[in-house]
Design a protein around this motif. Structure first.
Motif, PDB file in Angstrom:
ATOM      1  N   ALA A  69       0.828  -1.211   0.000  1.00 27.32           N
ATOM      2  CA  ALA A  69       0.000   0.000   0.000  1.00 27.32           C
ATOM      3  C   ALA A  69       0.861   1.260   0.000  1.00 27.32           C
ATOM      4  N   TRP A  70       0.243   2.378  -0.403  1.00 25.10           N
ATOM      5  CA  TRP A  70       0.935   3.670  -0.388  1.00 25.10           C
ATOM      6  C   TRP A  70       1.333   4.029   1.041  1.00 25.10           C
ATOM      7  N   PRO A  71       2.403   4.775   1.212  1.00 27.82           N
ATOM      8  CA  PRO A  71       2.779   5.219   2.567  1.00 27.82           C
ATOM      9  C   PRO A  71       1.762   6.246   3.067  1.00 27.82           C
ATOM     10  N   GLU A  72       1.834   6.561   4.353  1.00 25.85           N
ATOM     11  CA  GLU A  72       0.966   7.611   4.895  1.00 25.85           C
ATOM     12  C   GLU A  72       1.363   8.934   4.251  1.00 25.85           C
ATOM     13  N   LEU A  73       0.375   9.644   3.723  1.00 28.95           N
ATOM     14  CA  LEU A  73       0.595  10.908   3.031  1.00 28.95           C
ATOM     15  C   LEU A  73      -0.354  11.952   3.597  1.00 28.95           C
ATOM     16  N   THR A  74       0.008  13.210   3.447  1.00 27.37           N
ATOM     17  CA  THR A  74      -0.789  14.321   3.943  1.00 27.37           C
ATOM     18  C   THR A  74      -1.728  14.808   2.849  1.00 27.37           C
ATOM     19  N   LEU A  75      -2.991  15.014   3.193  1.00 26.03           N
ATOM     20  CA  LEU A  75      -3.964  15.543   2.250  1.00 26.03           C
ATOM     21  C   LEU A  75      -3.457  16.859   1.671  1.00 26.03           C
ATOM     22  N   HIS A  76      -3.618  17.053   0.385  1.00 24.28           N
ATOM     23  CA  HIS A  76      -3.194  18.239  -0.375  1.00 24.28           C
ATOM     24  C   HIS A  76      -1.671  18.315  -0.566  1.00 24.28           C
ATOM     25  N   GLN A  77      -0.976  17.235  -0.239  1.00 26.01           N
ATOM     26  CA  GLN A  77       0.472  17.163  -0.472  1.00 26.01           C
ATOM     27  C   GLN A  77       0.732  17.060  -1.972  1.00 26.01           C
ATOM     28  N   ASP A  78       1.757  17.757  -2.472  1.00 28.64           N
ATOM     29  CA  ASP A  78       2.154  17.637  -3.873  1.00 28.64           C
ATOM     30  C   ASP A  78       2.740  16.251  -4.098  1.00 28.64           C
ATOM     31  N   LEU A  79       2.333  15.614  -5.212  1.00 29.07           N
ATOM     32  CA  LEU A  79       2.807  14.275  -5.542  1.00 29.07           C
ATOM     33  C   LEU A  79       3.237  14.199  -6.995  1.00 29.07           C
ATOM     34  N   VAL A  80       4.200  13.349  -7.240  1.00 23.55           N
ATOM     35  CA  VAL A  80       4.580  12.977  -8.597  1.00 23.55           C
ATOM     36  C   VAL A  80       4.679  11.457  -8.601  1.00 23.55           C
ATOM     37  N   LEU A  81       3.920  10.819  -9.504  1.00 24.93           N
ATOM     38  CA  LEU A  81       3.978   9.370  -9.678  1.00 24.93           C
ATOM     39  C   LEU A  81       4.593   9.094 -11.036  1.00 24.93           C
ATOM     40  N   GLN A  82       5.338   8.006 -11.125  1.00 19.77           N
ATOM     41  CA  GLN A  82       5.941   7.615 -12.401  1.00 19.77           C
ATOM     42  C   GLN A  82       5.832   6.114 -12.549  1.00 19.77           C
ATOM     43  N   ASP A  83       5.740   5.655 -13.805  1.00 21.59           N
ATOM     44  CA  ASP A  83       5.760   4.217 -14.056  1.00 21.59           C
ATOM     45  C   ASP A  83       7.005   3.851 -14.860  1.00 21.59           C
ATOM     46  N   ALA A  84       7.175   2.566 -15.126  1.00 20.31           N
ATOM     47  CA  ALA A  84       8.382   2.077 -15.803  1.00 20.31           C
ATOM     48  C   ALA A  84       8.519   2.595 -17.231  1.00 20.31           C
ATOM     49  N   ARG A  85       7.416   3.004 -17.858  1.00 25.46           N
ATOM     50  CA  ARG A  85       7.473   3.547 -19.220  1.00 25.46           C
ATOM     51  C   ARG A  85       7.810   5.028 -19.237  1.00 25.46           C
TER      52      ARG A  85
ATOM     53  N   ILE B 145       2.362  11.250 -13.430  1.00 26.73           N
ATOM     54  CA  ILE B 145       1.128  11.871 -12.954  1.00 26.73           C
ATOM     55  C   ILE B 145       1.552  12.883 -11.908  1.00 26.73           C
ATOM     56  N   GLU B 146       1.206  14.153 -12.123  1.00 28.57           N
ATOM     57  CA  GLU B 146       1.585  15.212 -11.189  1.00 28.57           C
ATOM     58  C   GLU B 146       0.341  15.904 -10.673  1.00 28.57           C
ATOM     59  N   GLY B 147       0.319  16.178  -9.372  1.00 29.05           N
ATOM     60  CA  GLY B 147      -0.805  16.883  -8.774  1.00 29.05           C
ATOM     61  C   GLY B 147      -0.709  16.886  -7.268  1.00 29.05           C
ATOM     62  N   THR B 148      -1.862  17.011  -6.626  1.00 23.56           N
ATOM     63  CA  THR B 148      -1.921  17.012  -5.166  1.00 23.56           C
ATOM     64  C   THR B 148      -2.829  15.898  -4.689  1.00 23.56           C
TER      65      THR B 148
ATOM     66  N   SER C 181      -4.650   1.640  -0.106  1.00 25.18           N
ATOM     67  CA  SER C 181      -4.425   0.930  -1.363  1.00 25.18           C
ATOM     68  C   SER C 181      -4.674   1.811  -2.579  1.00 25.18           C
ATOM     69  N   THR C 182      -5.476   2.854  -2.400  1.00 31.04           N
ATOM     70  CA  THR C 182      -5.909   3.673  -3.526  1.00 31.04           C
ATOM     71  C   THR C 182      -5.868   5.141  -3.143  1.00 31.04           C
ATOM     72  N   LEU C 183      -5.428   5.980  -4.075  1.00 33.06           N
ATOM     73  CA  LEU C 183      -5.439   7.413  -3.807  1.00 33.06           C
ATOM     74  C   LEU C 183      -6.021   8.172  -4.986  1.00 33.06           C
ATOM     75  N   TRP C 184      -6.566   9.353  -4.678  1.00 28.86           N
ATOM     76  CA  TRP C 184      -7.065  10.279  -5.684  1.00 28.86           C
ATOM     77  C   TRP C 184      -6.062  11.419  -5.791  1.00 28.86           C
ATOM     78  N   ILE C 185      -5.694  11.752  -7.027  1.00 26.72           N
ATOM     79  CA  ILE C 185      -4.800  12.879  -7.270  1.00 26.72           C
ATOM     80  C   ILE C 185      -5.555  13.943  -8.050  1.00 26.72           C
ATOM     81  N   GLN C 186      -5.569  15.171  -7.513  1.00 31.04           N
ATOM     82  CA  GLN C 186      -6.079  16.325  -8.256  1.00 31.04           C
ATOM     83  C   GLN C 186      -4.958  16.721  -9.204  1.00 31.04           C
ATOM     84  N   LEU C 187      -5.188  16.526 -10.495  1.00 29.46           N
ATOM     85  CA  LEU C 187      -4.124  16.718 -11.481  1.00 29.46           C
ATOM     86  C   LEU C 187      -3.747  18.180 -11.660  1.00 29.46           C
ATOM     87  N   LYS C 188      -2.488  18.381 -11.885  1.00 26.44           N
ATOM     88  CA  LYS C 188      -1.919  19.700 -12.145  1.00 26.44           C
ATOM     89  C   LYS C 188      -2.539  20.279 -13.422  1.00 26.44           C
TER      90      LYS C 188
END
Length: 73
Positions: A13-29, A33-36, A45-52
């Motif tokens: 599962a994802w680590p503990e994160l703070t609501l409205h924290q800036d995030l950048v996700l990347q995959d092997a390709r 995905i950038e946002g908060t 197990s699942t998170l929602w990202i407000q996209l940049k």
């Protein structure tokens, strides 16, 4: 390396994160995905990202092949 950075996809599962924290996700390709953080399930197990750039929200499961990078990486 930051506690948010990883060199490979996560399968737990994802680590503990703070609501409205800036995030950048990347995959092997190299897809990014950038946002908060807009929300997360209680089991982390699942998170929602407000996209940049006003592009809406995206739901990402921890087994979707993405890993966290430090924002701005």
């Amino acid at each position: 390396m930051s506690t948010l950075q990883s060199t490979k996809p996560r399968h737990e599962a994802w680590p503990e994160l703070t609501l409205h924290q800036d995030l950048v996700l990347q995959d092997a390709r190299g897809n990014r995905i950038e946002g908060t953080l807009d929300g997360m399930t209680t089991d982390r197990s699942t998170l929602w990202i407000q996209l940049k750039g006003g592009l809406g929200r995206q739901l990402v499961h921890h087994q979707d092949g993405y890993w966290l990078e430090a924002a701005g990486a």
